[in-house]
Design a protein around this motif. Structure first.
Motif, PDB file in Angstrom:
ATOM      1  N   ILE A  87      -3.114  -1.519   3.097  1.00  0.00           N
ATOM      2  CA  ILE A  87      -2.934  -0.645   1.931  1.00  0.00           C
ATOM      3  C   ILE A  87      -4.092  -0.816   0.961  1.00  0.00           C
ATOM      4  N   LYS A  88      -4.503  -2.063   0.733  1.00  0.00           N
ATOM      5  CA  LYS A  88      -5.634  -2.310  -0.173  1.00  0.00           C
ATOM      6  C   LYS A  88      -6.911  -1.670   0.365  1.00  0.00           C
ATOM      7  N   LEU A  89      -7.046  -1.632   1.689  1.00  0.00           N
ATOM      8  CA  LEU A  89      -8.234  -1.025   2.286  1.00  0.00           C
ATOM      9  C   LEU A  89      -8.253   0.477   2.037  1.00  0.00           C
ATOM     10  N   VAL A  90      -7.073   1.104   2.076  1.00  0.00           N
ATOM     11  CA  VAL A  90      -6.978   2.556   1.901  1.00  0.00           C
ATOM     12  C   VAL A  90      -7.190   2.956   0.438  1.00  0.00           C
ATOM     13  N   ILE A  91      -6.737   2.094  -0.497  1.00  0.00           N
ATOM     14  CA  ILE A  91      -6.833   2.440  -1.916  1.00  0.00           C
ATOM     15  C   ILE A  91      -8.282   2.338  -2.380  1.00  0.00           C
ATOM     16  N   PRO A  92      -8.851   3.406  -2.985  1.00  0.00           N
ATOM     17  CA  PRO A  92     -10.196   3.314  -3.555  1.00  0.00           C
ATOM     18  C   PRO A  92     -10.183   2.342  -4.718  1.00  0.00           C
ATOM     19  N   GLY A 174      -4.709   2.118   8.918  1.00  0.00           N
ATOM     20  CA  GLY A 174      -3.684   2.389   9.912  1.00  0.00           C
ATOM     21  C   GLY A 174      -3.706   1.380  11.054  1.00  0.00           C
ATOM     22  N   LEU A 175      -4.911   0.957  11.456  1.00  0.00           N
ATOM     23  CA  LEU A 175      -5.045  -0.042  12.521  1.00  0.00           C
ATOM     24  C   LEU A 175      -4.394  -1.361  12.106  1.00  0.00           C
ATOM     25  N   LEU A 176      -4.644  -1.782  10.864  1.00  0.00           N
ATOM     26  CA  LEU A 176      -4.035  -3.027  10.392  1.00  0.00           C
ATOM     27  C   LEU A 176      -2.517  -2.900  10.324  1.00  0.00           C
ATOM     28  N   GLY A 177      -2.029  -1.712   9.908  1.00  0.00           N
ATOM     29  CA  GLY A 177      -0.585  -1.479   9.896  1.00  0.00           C
ATOM     30  C   GLY A 177      -0.005  -1.527  11.295  1.00  0.00           C
ATOM     31  N   TRP A 178      -0.730  -0.965  12.266  1.00  0.00           N
ATOM     32  CA  TRP A 178      -0.295  -0.982  13.671  1.00  0.00           C
ATOM     33  C   TRP A 178      -0.174  -2.417  14.178  1.00  0.00           C
ATOM     34  N   LEU A 215       0.575   6.051   4.329  1.00  0.00           N
ATOM     35  CA  LEU A 215       1.298   6.799   3.297  1.00  0.00           C
ATOM     36  C   LEU A 215       1.350   6.029   1.978  1.00  0.00           C
ATOM     37  N   ALA A 216       1.617   4.725   2.058  1.00  0.00           N
ATOM     38  CA  ALA A 216       1.669   3.916   0.835  1.00  0.00           C
ATOM     39  C   ALA A 216       0.296   3.846   0.177  1.00  0.00           C
ATOM     40  N   GLY A 217      -0.738   3.684   0.992  1.00  0.00           N
ATOM     41  CA  GLY A 217      -2.093   3.631   0.447  1.00  0.00           C
ATOM     42  C   GLY A 217      -2.487   4.927  -0.224  1.00  0.00           C
ATOM     43  N   LYS A 218      -2.168   6.044   0.416  1.00  0.00           N
ATOM     44  CA  LYS A 218      -2.502   7.351  -0.160  1.00  0.00           C
ATOM     45  C   LYS A 218      -1.724   7.599  -1.456  1.00  0.00           C
ATOM     46  N   ALA A 219      -0.442   7.198  -1.474  1.00  0.00           N
ATOM     47  CA  ALA A 219       0.373   7.397  -2.676  1.00  0.00           C
ATOM     48  C   ALA A 219      -0.174   6.579  -3.840  1.00  0.00           C
ATOM     49  N   GLN A 224      -3.591   6.003  -8.737  1.00  0.00           N
ATOM     50  CA  GLN A 224      -4.748   5.361  -9.346  1.00  0.00           C
ATOM     51  C   GLN A 224      -5.779   6.389  -9.784  1.00  0.00           C
ATOM     52  N   HIS A 225      -5.969   7.413  -8.954  1.00  0.00           N
ATOM     53  CA  HIS A 225      -6.940   8.465  -9.282  1.00  0.00           C
ATOM     54  C   HIS A 225      -6.494   9.244 -10.510  1.00  0.00           C
ATOM     55  N   ALA A 226      -5.178   9.434 -10.666  1.00  0.00           N
ATOM     56  CA  ALA A 226      -4.666  10.145 -11.841  1.00  0.00           C
ATOM     57  C   ALA A 226      -4.959   9.370 -13.117  1.00  0.00           C
ATOM     58  N   GLY A 227      -5.022   8.037 -12.985  1.00  0.00           N
ATOM     59  CA  GLY A 227      -5.333   7.211 -14.147  1.00  0.00           C
ATOM     60  C   GLY A 227      -6.806   7.069 -14.408  1.00  0.00           C
ATOM     61  N   HIS A 228      -7.655   7.547 -13.462  1.00  0.00           N
ATOM     62  CA  HIS A 228      -9.108   7.490 -13.610  1.00  0.00           C
ATOM     63  C   HIS A 228      -9.684   8.858 -13.275  1.00  0.00           C
ATOM     64  N   PRO A 229      -9.449   9.854 -14.115  1.00  0.00           N
ATOM     65  CA  PRO A 229      -9.884  11.222 -13.813  1.00  0.00           C
ATOM     66  C   PRO A 229     -11.382  11.385 -13.734  1.00  0.00           C
ATOM     67  N   SER A 230     -12.121  10.399 -14.194  1.00  0.00           N
ATOM     68  CA  SER A 230     -13.584  10.526 -14.173  1.00  0.00           C
ATOM     69  C   SER A 230     -14.137  10.424 -12.774  1.00  0.00           C
TER      70      SER A 230
END
Length: 247
Positions: A87-92, A174-178, A215-219, A224-230
């Motif tokens: 999840i941390k890998l997916v989150i920017p 996804g690979l790590l989740g698998w 899915l959790a990473g994308k959510a 996070q992106h909504a809190g950093h609109p820049s």
């Protein structure tokens, strides 16, 4: 011991290589930072011996991790940790963790920095590789031996690809989740008969683990992106490399 001629062995090797590439990019940046004050004549030596020391230490850590995974409940904990790592890998994220990497004007100092920094930063890598290796130290050594040159000498290209094509990051999560999902069912506390109740239960749980991570990473990324609109967040450290800025 896995059979060298079996598809399972080579699938596991590819998984280990993918893990080392996805989770080892930051280590390559650390190597560059640690050696940047060395004279040109010593930089290659610093990188070479630093990488050799880091590989040796990582193999030792993974060996102990393999022994620990035989302890009841630790595979369940390890599988859950892999979910979080994925999840941390997916989150920017803004990655400013390398700003405090010590540099040295001496060869010995740079080698020490590389080994220590790699050990500190490689906890996620060690857990993931240990899970993917199915208890085989041969797989660990072979996978790391193949992937380290890619990480060290091809790190800039790999980071740029991950930055330009976010699907690579998502696939890695996804690979790590698998791997984490499959790891849960192999804990010594889980009766083998449970896996026989549902056909292809290992593949099913692995697929659910991959889906959960993505899915959790994308959510979380959307929040996070909504809190950093820049739009200052990046999916990898490749942007800094593209701009020539030290991390």
């Amino acid at each position: 011991m896995l059979d060298l001629a079996s598809p399972t062995f080579w699938i596991a090797v590819l998984q280990i290589i993918a893990i080392d590439i996805l989770l080892g990019g930051d280590n390559a940046v650390v190597i560059a930072l640690a050696c940047r004050k060395l004279p040109d004549a010593q930089r290659k030596k610093g990188i070479f011996w630093g990488v050799i020391g880091a590989i040796g230490l990582r193999v030792v850590l993974i060996y102990f991790a393999l022994q620990l995974l035989a302890v009841p409940y630790l595979k369940i904990v390890g599988g859950l940790l892999l979910f979080w790592i994925g999840i941390k890998l997916v989150i920017p994220e803004n990655d400013e963790g390398h700003g405090n990497v010590a540099t040295s004007a001496t060869l010995a100092g740079a080698i020490k920095t590389i080994i220590v920094a790699d050990a500190v930063m490689s906890v996620d890598n060690v857990i993931a590789v240990a899970a993917a290796s199915h208890g085989s130290i041969l797989l660990v050594v072979f996978g790391i031996a193949v992937s380290v040159p890619i990480v060290v000498w091809g790190s800039k290209l790999v980071l740029l690809l991950m930055d330009r094509y976010p699907v690579v990051i998502t696939a890695g999560g996804g690979l790590l989740g698998w791997i984490g999902g499959g790891m849960l069912l192999t804990d010594p506390t889980i009766p083998a008969s449970w896996r026989e109740i549902v056909p292809y239960s290992t593949y099913l749980v692995s697929a659910l683990g991959a889906l959960l991570v993505v899915l959790a990473g994308k959510a979380l990324a959307s929040r996070q992106h909504a809190g950093h609109p820049s739009g200052e967040l990046t999916t990898a450290s490749g942007r800094e490399l593209m701009e020539g800025k030290p991390k």
